[in-house]
Design an enzyme around this catalytic site. Structure first.
Site, PDB file in Angstrom:
ATOM      1  N   TYR A 156       0.832  -1.200   0.000  1.00  0.00           N
ATOM      2  CA  TYR A 156       0.000   0.000   0.000  1.00  0.00           C
ATOM      3  C   TYR A 156       0.871   1.257   0.000  1.00  0.00           C
ATOM      4  O   TYR A 156       0.631   2.194  -0.778  1.00  0.00           O
ATOM      5  CB  TYR A 156      -0.921  -0.007   1.216  1.00  0.00           C
ATOM      6  CG  TYR A 156      -1.764   1.238   1.348  1.00  0.00           C
ATOM      7  CD1 TYR A 156      -2.934   1.388   0.612  1.00  0.00           C
ATOM      8  CD2 TYR A 156      -1.379   2.280   2.201  1.00  0.00           C
ATOM      9  CE1 TYR A 156      -3.707   2.540   0.715  1.00  0.00           C
ATOM     10  CE2 TYR A 156      -2.143   3.433   2.315  1.00  0.00           C
ATOM     11  CZ  TYR A 156      -3.298   3.556   1.562  1.00  0.00           C
ATOM     12  OH  TYR A 156      -4.050   4.708   1.662  1.00  0.00           O
ATOM     13  N   LYS A 160       1.136   4.242  -2.955  1.00  0.00           N
ATOM     14  CA  LYS A 160       0.882   5.655  -2.732  1.00  0.00           C
ATOM     15  C   LYS A 160       2.098   6.503  -3.103  1.00  0.00           C
ATOM     16  O   LYS A 160       1.947   7.670  -3.504  1.00  0.00           O
ATOM     17  CB  LYS A 160       0.451   5.890  -1.285  1.00  0.00           C
ATOM     18  CG  LYS A 160      -0.943   5.338  -1.009  1.00  0.00           C
ATOM     19  CD  LYS A 160      -1.941   5.912  -2.007  1.00  0.00           C
ATOM     20  CE  LYS A 160      -3.317   5.333  -1.941  1.00  0.00           C
ATOM     21  NZ  LYS A 160      -4.243   5.932  -2.922  1.00  0.00           N
TER      22      LYS A 160
END
Length: 261
Positions: A156, A160
């Site tokens: 994750y 990002k």
């Protein structure tokens, strides 16, 4: 007033940003994964111009969403802004899509790239990153997690960082477009979890501001924000070599090229 498309806006921060924009008099097109979510989104924001439907986990699905958005462009003119909000969270287990890609990467990174490349160019682009990107490594050599043991939080955070790299790469590639990234804070959404400590009432404001405001502080490009203020991004996000490699990797995987300036 502006027209804004927001990916992943049937719930959560995307819908909150849409409601803020609509309350301020802007026209909003929502996006939902499927027909049931689209119905819920339309009920939650009856003033929305439209809801486009499509699952961003596949390349074909992302293409289809872009095609629907472009139909609205053909009917009513270009969008003033696109907010790339769609994402899945750090609790995501490892699973592959029908394209053979990690599900988290496909939605968080690749779909943002595909939508950027295929939607008729708006005046502003806004990409949602995360505070977790600050300590991430881009790991473009193993972007598909073929050499490492899966870690959802790391994947994750990397995704990002990729979104921030994409925002800054587009800022350079398209100098006529304001392209920025932001972190909304760790807030108690379904993705963030009930124990998240940040201010939910602030989480959706920066993306709406960057998409529409005439404030000179918002009319910039290649910057990173948190709660309406510029802040430093992960230094890797500014690396032109990594920016180029990310664009090349996403183009190879998707078969979609970002148009030149």
């Amino acid at each position: 007033m502006s027209r804004v498309f927001i990916s992943g806006s049937s719930t959560g921060l995307g819908l909150m940003a849409a409601k803020k924009l609509a309350a301020d008099g802007h026209s909003v097109v929502l996006h939902a994964r499927d027909a049931a979510r689209a119905k819920d989104a339309a009920a939650a924001l009856p003033s929305a111009e439209a809801v486009v439907t499509g699952d961003l986990e596949t390349i074909a699905g992302a293409r289809h969403v872009a095609e629907q958005v472009n139909e609205h462009v053909n009917e009513r003119g270009a969008f003033d802004a696109v907010i790339h909000n769609a994402a899945v969270g750090y609790r995501e287990p490892y699973r592959k899509t029908s394209d053979g890609l990690p599900h988290l990467f496909a939605i968080n990174t690749l779909s943002a790239y595909i939508l950027t490349a295929l939607i008729h160019r708006p005046s502003r682009l806004v990409y949602l990153s995360s505070g977790m990107h600050h300590d991430a490594d881009a790991n473009l050599g193993d972007i598909l997690w073929q050499q490492r043991r899966w870690n959802g939080a790391t994947a994750y955070a990397e995704s990002k960082l990729h979104d921030t790299l994409l925002a800054f790469a587009i800022a350079k590639r398209w100098p006529d477009v304001l392209s920025n990234a932001l972190e909304p804070g760790w807030v108690p959404t379904r993705m963030g979890g009930p124990g998240a400590p940040d201010d939910m009432q602030q989480a959706h404001l920066t993306q709406a501001w960057l998409a529409t405001s005439d404030d000179p502080r918002a009319r910039v490009s290649g910057e990173y924000f948190y709660h309406l203020k510029r802040m430093a991004a992960n230094p890797q996000a500014h690396d032109p070599v990594l920016q180029r490699r990310l664009l090349e990797t996403c183009a190879e995987l998707s078969g979609v090229e970002v148009p030149p300036a």
